[in-house]
Scaffold this motif. Structure first.
Motif, PDB file in Angstrom:
ATOM      1  N   ASN A 142       0.887  -1.240  -0.078  1.00 13.88           N
ATOM      2  CA  ASN A 142      -0.057   0.045  -0.076  1.00 13.88           C
ATOM      3  C   ASN A 142       0.929   1.397   0.041  1.00 13.88           C
ATOM      4  OD1 ASN A 142      -2.400  -1.458   0.261  1.00 13.88           O
ATOM      5  ND2 ASN A 142      -2.581  -1.584   2.203  1.00 13.88           N
ATOM      6  N   GLY A 143       0.493   2.169  -0.916  1.00 16.84           N
ATOM      7  CA  GLY A 143       1.413   3.640  -0.915  1.00 16.84           C
ATOM      8  C   GLY A 143       2.419   3.467  -2.044  1.00 16.84           C
ATOM      9  N   LEU A 144       2.628   2.380  -2.677  1.00 17.29           N
ATOM     10  CA  LEU A 144       3.611   2.112  -3.734  1.00 17.29           C
ATOM     11  C   LEU A 144       3.329   3.140  -4.908  1.00 17.29           C
ATOM     12  CD1 LEU A 144       5.255  -1.499  -4.181  1.00 17.29           C
ATOM     13  CD2 LEU A 144       6.354   0.558  -3.419  1.00 17.29           C
ATOM     14  N   GLU A 145       2.055   3.143  -5.091  1.00 18.46           N
ATOM     15  CA  GLU A 145       1.814   4.291  -6.264  1.00 18.46           C
ATOM     16  C   GLU A 145       2.363   5.594  -6.299  1.00 18.46           C
ATOM     17  OE1 GLU A 145      -2.088   3.987  -3.765  1.00 18.46           O
ATOM     18  OE2 GLU A 145      -0.677   2.621  -4.143  1.00 18.46           O
ATOM     19  N   GLU A 146       2.475   5.938  -5.023  1.00 22.90           N
ATOM     20  CA  GLU A 146       3.085   7.496  -4.921  1.00 22.90           C
ATOM     21  C   GLU A 146       4.602   7.242  -5.432  1.00 22.90           C
ATOM     22  OE1 GLU A 146       4.928  10.045  -1.169  1.00 22.90           O
ATOM     23  OE2 GLU A 146       3.421   7.996  -0.805  1.00 22.90           O
ATOM     24  N   TYR A 147       5.189   6.224  -5.425  1.00 27.23           N
ATOM     25  CA  TYR A 147       6.551   5.914  -6.085  1.00 27.23           C
ATOM     26  C   TYR A 147       6.591   5.700  -7.471  1.00 27.23           C
ATOM     27  CZ  TYR A 147       7.401   6.399  -0.846  1.00 27.23           C
ATOM     28  OH  TYR A 147       7.362   6.728   0.334  1.00 27.23           O
ATOM     29  N   CYS A 148       6.173   4.339  -7.606  1.00 28.77           N
ATOM     30  CA  CYS A 148       6.368   3.671  -9.040  1.00 28.77           C
ATOM     31  C   CYS A 148       5.420   4.119 -10.016  1.00 28.77           C
ATOM     32  CB  CYS A 148       6.131   2.207  -8.696  1.00 28.77           C
ATOM     33  SG  CYS A 148       4.602   1.590  -8.125  1.00 28.77           S
ATOM     34  N   LEU A 149       4.469   5.088  -9.581  1.00 29.18           N
ATOM     35  CA  LEU A 149       3.616   5.718 -10.705  1.00 29.18           C
ATOM     36  C   LEU A 149       3.882   7.032 -11.017  1.00 29.18           C
ATOM     37  CD1 LEU A 149       0.175   3.821 -10.093  1.00 29.18           C
ATOM     38  CD2 LEU A 149       1.834   3.073 -11.736  1.00 29.18           C
ATOM     39  N   ASP A 150       4.750   7.458 -10.260  1.00 26.97           N
ATOM     40  CA  ASP A 150       5.382   8.884 -10.366  1.00 26.97           C
ATOM     41  C   ASP A 150       6.001   8.939 -12.076  1.00 26.97           C
ATOM     42  OD1 ASP A 150       7.794  10.929 -10.604  1.00 26.97           O
ATOM     43  OD2 ASP A 150       6.830  11.336  -8.974  1.00 26.97           O
ATOM     44  N   PRO A 151       5.302  10.166 -12.630  1.00 28.83           N
ATOM     45  CA  PRO A 151       5.800  10.389 -14.002  1.00 28.83           C
ATOM     46  C   PRO A 151       7.331  10.067 -14.142  1.00 28.83           C
ATOM     47  CG  PRO A 151       4.543  12.092 -13.318  1.00 28.83           C
ATOM     48  CD  PRO A 151       4.788  11.361 -12.123  1.00 28.83           C
ATOM     49  N   ASN A 162       0.626 -15.701 -16.555  1.00 30.32           N
ATOM     50  CA  ASN A 162      -0.176 -14.926 -15.762  1.00 30.32           C
ATOM     51  C   ASN A 162      -0.139 -13.634 -16.132  1.00 30.32           C
ATOM     52  OD1 ASN A 162      -0.642 -17.174 -14.443  1.00 30.32           O
ATOM     53  ND2 ASN A 162       0.623 -16.784 -12.562  1.00 30.32           N
ATOM     54  N   LEU A 163       0.008 -13.119 -17.156  1.00 29.72           N
ATOM     55  CA  LEU A 163       0.052 -11.807 -17.657  1.00 29.72           C
ATOM     56  C   LEU A 163      -1.576 -11.349 -17.469  1.00 29.72           C
ATOM     57  CD1 LEU A 163       1.589  -9.248 -19.033  1.00 29.72           C
ATOM     58  CD2 LEU A 163       0.704 -10.319 -21.127  1.00 29.72           C
ATOM     59  N   VAL A 164      -1.806 -10.148 -16.748  1.00 27.77           N
ATOM     60  CA  VAL A 164      -2.970  -9.682 -16.607  1.00 27.77           C
ATOM     61  C   VAL A 164      -3.600  -8.986 -17.867  1.00 27.77           C
ATOM     62  CG1 VAL A 164      -4.381  -8.263 -15.257  1.00 27.77           C
ATOM     63  CG2 VAL A 164      -2.587  -9.563 -14.042  1.00 27.77           C
ATOM     64  N   ASN A 165      -4.875  -9.378 -18.029  1.00 26.42           N
ATOM     65  CA  ASN A 165      -5.563  -8.832 -19.086  1.00 26.42           C
ATOM     66  C   ASN A 165      -6.348  -7.531 -18.422  1.00 26.42           C
ATOM     67  OD1 ASN A 165      -7.538  -7.853 -20.950  1.00 26.42           O
ATOM     68  ND2 ASN A 165      -7.347  -9.527 -22.118  1.00 26.42           N
ATOM     69  N   PHE A 166      -5.941  -6.490 -18.708  1.00 22.22           N
ATOM     70  CA  PHE A 166      -6.293  -5.140 -18.083  1.00 22.22           C
ATOM     71  C   PHE A 166      -8.031  -5.147 -18.288  1.00 22.22           C
ATOM     72  CE2 PHE A 166      -1.757  -3.730 -18.003  1.00 22.22           C
ATOM     73  CZ  PHE A 166      -1.771  -3.786 -16.329  1.00 22.22           C
ATOM     74  N   SER A 167      -8.613  -5.344 -19.462  1.00 21.49           N
ATOM     75  CA  SER A 167      -9.608  -5.114 -19.868  1.00 21.49           C
ATOM     76  C   SER A 167     -10.600  -6.126 -19.197  1.00 21.49           C
ATOM     77  CB  SER A 167      -9.777  -5.419 -21.308  1.00 21.49           C
ATOM     78  OG  SER A 167      -9.637  -6.614 -21.815  1.00 21.49           O
ATOM     79  N   LYS A 168     -10.072  -7.363 -18.941  1.00 20.61           N
ATOM     80  CA  LYS A 168     -10.929  -8.379 -18.113  1.00 20.61           C
ATOM     81  C   LYS A 168     -10.536  -8.135 -16.451  1.00 20.61           C
ATOM     82  CE  LYS A 168     -10.838 -11.843 -21.607  1.00 20.61           C
ATOM     83  NZ  LYS A 168     -10.343 -13.423 -21.687  1.00 20.61           N
ATOM     84  N   GLY A 169      -9.486  -7.470 -16.182  1.00 18.62           N
ATOM     85  CA  GLY A 169      -9.226  -7.345 -14.674  1.00 18.62           C
ATOM     86  C   GLY A 169      -8.760  -8.580 -13.722  1.00 18.62           C
ATOM     87  N   TYR A 170      -8.155  -9.459 -14.699  1.00 19.81           N
ATOM     88  CA  TYR A 170      -7.577 -10.701 -14.314  1.00 19.81           C
ATOM     89  C   TYR A 170      -6.639 -11.023 -15.176  1.00 19.81           C
ATOM     90  CZ  TYR A 170     -11.241 -13.188 -16.664  1.00 19.81           C
ATOM     91  OH  TYR A 170     -12.049 -14.073 -17.730  1.00 19.81           O
ATOM     92  N   GLU A 227      -4.227   2.657 -13.967  1.00 18.77           N
ATOM     93  CA  GLU A 227      -2.772   3.642 -14.014  1.00 18.77           C
ATOM     94  C   GLU A 227      -1.675   2.616 -14.649  1.00 18.77           C
ATOM     95  OE1 GLU A 227      -4.715   3.340 -11.292  1.00 18.77           O
ATOM     96  OE2 GLU A 227      -5.467   5.293 -10.397  1.00 18.77           O
ATOM     97  N   LEU A 228      -1.747   1.526 -14.329  1.00 17.88           N
ATOM     98  CA  LEU A 228      -0.715   0.475 -14.685  1.00 17.88           C
ATOM     99  C   LEU A 228      -0.936   0.452 -16.068  1.00 17.88           C
ATOM    100  CD1 LEU A 228      -0.757  -2.170 -11.734  1.00 17.88           C
ATOM    101  CD2 LEU A 228       1.182  -0.554 -12.252  1.00 17.88           C
ATOM    102  N   CYS A 229      -2.176   0.204 -16.437  1.00 20.01           N
ATOM    103  CA  CYS A 229      -2.484  -0.115 -17.996  1.00 20.01           C
ATOM    104  C   CYS A 229      -2.097   1.253 -18.815  1.00 20.01           C
ATOM    105  CB  CYS A 229      -3.909  -0.203 -18.157  1.00 20.01           C
ATOM    106  SG  CYS A 229      -4.573  -0.541 -19.988  1.00 20.01           S
ATOM    107  N   SER A 230      -2.483   2.493 -18.433  1.00 24.77           N
ATOM    108  CA  SER A 230      -2.116   3.621 -19.060  1.00 24.77           C
ATOM    109  C   SER A 230      -0.682   3.764 -19.178  1.00 24.77           C
ATOM    110  CB  SER A 230      -2.645   4.607 -18.262  1.00 24.77           C
ATOM    111  OG  SER A 230      -2.131   5.179 -17.307  1.00 24.77           O
TER     112      SER A 230
END
Length: 318
Positions: A51-60, A310-318, A81-84
């Motif tokens: 929890n809170g990792l998005e602050e760091y690893c989704l930074d521009p 196990n590559l996640v399909n973002f459109s399916k959510g799994y 965000e991961l998909c974008s």
């Protein structure tokens, strides 16, 4: 120097295996935030989410290209965000087939043979039959979500001579499943089942999927088992179905809110077994994630390929 961060405490020999694959990378390993915090923005690969990792690893300015989840479910991750950002996401799907299928049958057998009732009686030193009478052999089980866990559950069910019904999007047949249905045929499956087992991931489609209508379609003698996600079930409707005898009982490892609040009626129900979201816990967890998923994916990634397991399909959510 490229960096890979594993936000878990893993045994030294696993660390050495991974470092041998990326000898020119800096490998940062540890659960404590202080170990990885200053490296996280520079990490190209992260294994394990906090929890809170998005602050760091989704930074521009972050360098993350691939995230390996340490869990099978990914509904709690910032998927959009991961998909974008075109970040690869791989899950730990498949790690849980053995422990969760064991838990499913522990719950089914516990309810059928009244083990939970006898444990309570033992604590009170009470010798009482408790109207024991049911068997699991030759009964019908409906597995809602025939993925890795569902397949292993079906395999075990055949050892009890059970008739196995399954639900999966494709409707394609699977070993050990006698009849396969698609999600829109759920109402055809439920009335046939003595046990209904939910092994689905949480997605927009499965959220609140099981409610009063589905419980009314089940036999009054049927047991409901949920080891998927609590939000798949309308909890108030399940409580009502259990109170009114619409279904016979339930084995529940997951809940809408966790930890389960002390005010929940589930705690006091004689026809319910509660476990604290531990169905996937196993002594072999890290070994399976690292050796069966992370390392093969890492080798593929380093060779310029998309991580294949196990590559996640973002459109399916799994």
């Amino acid at each position: 120097m490229k960096k890979m961060v594993i936000t878990r405490n893993i045994e030294q020999h696993y660390r050495e295996q991974i470092q041998a694959i990326v000898p020119d990378w800096e490998l940062i390993v540890g659960k404590d935030k202080n170990i990885w915090q200053e490296h996280i923005k520079e990490a190209e690969i992260i294994a394990g989410w906090k929890n809170g990792l998005e602050e760091y690893c989704l930074d521009p300015h972050a360098k993350l290209k691939w995230l390996q989840s340490w869990s099978a479910g990914v509904d709690y991750l910032p998927l959009e965000e991961l998909c974008s950002r075109n970040i690869y996401l791989t899950s730990a799907n498949g790690v849980h087939a053995n422990p969760i299928s064991e838990t499913i049958f522990a719950l089914m057998l516990g309810l059928t043979r009244k083990i939970h009732t006898y444990v309570k009686n033992q604590q009170k030193k009470t010798w009482h039959h408790a109207q024991m009478g049911l068997e699991i052999h030759e009964k019908t089980i409906g597995i809602i979500g025939v993925g890795t866990i569902g397949k292993e559950t079906a395999k075990i069910a055949k050892a009890f001579g059970m008739h196995v019904l399954g639900v999966r999007h494709s409707g394609k047949s699977v070993d050990y499943v006698d009849e396969m249905y698609t999600p829109d045929q759920l109402d055809m499956l439920l009335p046939k089942c003595d046990y209904v087992v939910v092994t689905l991931p949480l997605t927009k489609e499965t959220n609140q999927w099981f409610g009063a209508e589905q419980f009314k379609q089940m036999k009054a003698s049927a047991f409901f088992i949920n080891i998927g996600r609590g939000e798949i079930v309308v909890e108030a409707d399940l409580i009502q179905a259990l109170f009114e005898g619409t279904i016979a009982g339930a084995g529940l490892d997951v809940f809408e809110t966790e930890p389960l609040g002390t005010e929940s009626p589930f705690w006091e129900m004689e026809n319910v077994i509660v476990t604290p979201h531990t169905s996937g816990s196993t002594e072999h967890y890290d070994q399976r994630v690292i050796e069966n998923i992370l390392i093969p994916n890492l080798k593929a990634y380093l060779s310029g390929k998309i991580p294949p397991i196990n590559l996640v399909n973002f459109s399916k959510g799994y």
